[in-house]
Design an enzyme around this catalytic site. Structure first.
Site, PDB file in Angstrom:
ATOM      1  N   THR A   1       6.792 102.739  -1.627  1.00  0.00           N
ATOM      2  CA  THR A   1       5.340 102.876  -1.738  1.00  0.00           C
ATOM      3  C   THR A   1       4.830 102.346  -3.065  1.00  0.00           C
ATOM      4  OG1 THR A   1       5.371 104.764  -0.260  1.00  0.00           O
ATOM      5  CG2 THR A   1       3.482 104.599  -1.701  1.00  0.00           C
TER       6      THR A   1
ATOM      7  N   TYR B   1      -0.448 102.458   5.157  1.00  0.00           N
ATOM      8  CA  TYR B   1      -0.146 101.347   4.258  1.00  0.00           C
ATOM      9  C   TYR B   1       1.215 100.792   4.627  1.00  0.00           C
ATOM     10  CZ  TYR B   1       3.075 104.546   1.999  1.00  0.00           C
ATOM     11  OH  TYR B   1       4.109 105.420   1.784  1.00  0.00           O
TER      12      TYR B   1
ATOM     13  N   THR C   1      10.314 106.788  -2.129  1.00  0.00           N
ATOM     14  CA  THR C   1      10.664 108.181  -2.425  1.00  0.00           C
ATOM     15  C   THR C   1      11.441 108.867  -1.299  1.00  0.00           C
ATOM     16  OG1 THR C   1       8.563 109.017  -1.576  1.00  0.00           O
ATOM     17  CG2 THR C   1       8.653 108.485  -3.929  1.00  0.00           C
ATOM     18  N   ASP C   2      11.360 108.311  -0.076  1.00  0.00           N
ATOM     19  CA  ASP C   2      11.964 109.023   1.072  1.00  0.00           C
ATOM     20  C   ASP C   2      13.460 109.270   0.896  1.00  0.00           C
ATOM     21  OD1 ASP C   2       9.492 108.987   2.226  1.00  0.00           O
ATOM     22  OD2 ASP C   2       9.983 107.564   3.817  1.00  0.00           O
TER      23      ASP C   2
ATOM     24  N   LYS D   1      13.259 115.785  -2.664  1.00  0.00           N
ATOM     25  CA  LYS D   1      11.854 115.581  -2.276  1.00  0.00           C
ATOM     26  C   LYS D   1      11.372 116.818  -1.525  1.00  0.00           C
ATOM     27  CE  LYS D   1       8.700 112.257  -0.189  1.00  0.00           C
ATOM     28  NZ  LYS D   1       8.471 110.931   0.401  1.00  0.00           N
TER      29      LYS D   1
ATOM     30  N   GLU E   1      30.691 133.692   5.210  1.00  0.00           N
ATOM     31  CA  GLU E   1      30.662 134.246   6.570  1.00  0.00           C
ATOM     32  C   GLU E   1      31.564 133.456   7.515  1.00  0.00           C
ATOM     33  OE1 GLU E   1      26.890 135.908   8.365  1.00  0.00           O
ATOM     34  OE2 GLU E   1      26.039 134.759   6.714  1.00  0.00           O
TER      35      GLU E   1
HETATM   36  N1  ASP Z   1       8.274 105.524   3.038  1.00  0.00           N
HETATM   37  C1  ASP Z   1       8.136 105.271   1.636  1.00  0.00           C
HETATM   38  C2  ASP Z   1       9.503 104.911   1.081  1.00  0.00           C
HETATM   39  O1  ASP Z   1      10.323 105.740   0.895  1.00  0.00           O
HETATM   40  C3  ASP Z   1       7.565 106.458   0.939  1.00  0.00           C
HETATM   41  C4  ASP Z   1       7.465 106.339  -0.560  1.00  0.00           C
HETATM   42  O2  ASP Z   1       7.927 105.445  -1.212  1.00  0.00           O
HETATM   43  O3  ASP Z   1       6.861 107.270  -1.133  1.00  0.00           O
HETATM   44  O4  ASP Z   1       9.721 103.783   0.826  1.00  0.00           O
END
Ligand code: ASP
Length: 354
Positions: free
Chosen positions: A38, A51, A117-118, A190, A311
């Protein structure tokens, strides 16, 4: 008179050249490796949620951050340009090898990696285990695309470069810098699908704070990483298959059998609670172990450790407990560990070490 004027102009020119050269030399040399996400995303307008990731090149990104070139001498390289949902072991191996090549020279003082971020936490942890250097390696992403109102990418990138250029960031393992927080690859995860403060380190807390390029550090990782890691991917071109199976109410055990049939060498259970699963799934996992597949019990719960024999009788059934690692990071460690033969005891030891 004229001659002495010329002489002074020449001397002044020489001094200025020395000064600007010296200035350039005192700034650290940082390479920014771009992979997409992103932070390199673009939308048609500034106020829409849809996007496309990985649209903007690294040079355009660097040119859009005011003052970033005052922090370091920057060189951008485009390694990939994907949303991190499409990150692959092929790209990660390429990235690790390129970082090791760059950091082995005296010309590079630190690395920044732009990333979606994923799956950022998995890539960060993979690099934490495979980078062979103490020099700063800093990952950065953003939650809003570059075209959004209040895009968070530019300041995140500025802060990330400042951490990579900071000698105090050395020896702390791979770091992630976003929304003012410096966090460790081992501990962060995340936690929000959309909020800019998405990354948290629930068990260990933040490593430090980066505020407009001024950095403060609070703690050092105590686990093994980077230069001290035993994992070497220099000759590796593929990783063994490791699957994650999600446990829930009345889970069908044949998901585990299916993984084994499809060639998984390892299975990580995203267990309920302390790495638990129902009786039928325990039986399927025990069958998998008998066929030579390594089964690691992790947890779908956001925080806490998974311990041995709580457990579930790990000693009897031959399972490994993931300790602090969530399922996606347990999968990374197990994939690298399976490149070499290990006894169950050695594998358990790795989960307490990295
Ligand atoms: N889908 C995007 C990615 O991981 C989300 C992001 O970058 O925040 O590339």
């Amino acid at each position: 008179m004229h001659r002495s004027y010329q002489k002074w102009v020449a001397v002044l020119g020489f001094v200025l050249a020395l000064y600007s050269n010296g200035f350039a030399q005192t700034k650290p040399n940082i390479v920014v490796l771009a992979t997409g996400g992103t932070i390199a995303g673009a939308a048609a307008t500034g106020a829409q949620s849809s996007y496309t990731s990985g649209k903007v090149t690294i040079d355009d990104m660097l040119n859009s951050v005011p003052g970033i070139r005052d922090l370091a001498n920057l060189k951008g390289e485009q390694v990939a340009n994907v949303g991190s949902q499409d990150m692959s072991f092929e790209i990660l191996l390429k990235l690790a090898k390129r970082i090791n090549e760059l950091l082995a020279t005296n010309d590079v003082d630190g690395i920044v990696i732009t990333h979606g971020t994923d799956t950022l936490e998995e890539s960060a942890f993979f690099l934490n285990l495979t980078v062979k250097s103490d020099k700063p390696v800093v990952m950065v992403g953003s939650m809003r695309p570059s075209t959004a109102i209040s895009a968070d990418g530019p300041l995140n990138l500025y802060d990330a470069v400042s951490v990579a250029a900071d000698p105090n960031a050395k020896g702390r393992g791979v770091l992630v810098v976003m929304n003012d927080w410096i966090q460790g690859a081992h501990s962060l995860t995340k936690t929000s699908t959309t909020a800019v403060q998405t990354f948290m380190s629930p068990l260990r807390g933040v490593v430090g704070i980066s505020a407009y390029g001024k950095n403060t550090y609070y703690n050092n990782p105590t686990w093994k990483h980077t230069a001290a890691s035993e994992f070497d991917v220099s000759g590796v071109t593929a990783l063994p298959r490791v699957d994650i199976v999600f446990a829930d109410v009345d889970m069908p055990p044949d998901l585990i059998d299916c993984s084994v049939r499809n060639g998984a060498k390892g299975i990580v259970i995203a267990g309920v609670g302390n790495g638990n699963m129902n009786k039928a799934a325990i039986d399927a996992a025990a069958r998998a172990v008998k066929q030579g597949v390594v089964v690691v019990r992790s947890s779908r719960v956001a925080t806490g450790t998974v311990g041995r024999n709580v457990e579930i009788k790990d000693d009897e059934l031959g399972f490994i407990a993931s300790d602090e690692l969530n399922p996606q990071k347990a999968r990374i460690l197990l994939s690298l560990a399976l490149l070499k033969p290990h006894t169950p005891e050695q594998l358990q030891e790795l989960f307490g070490t990295y």
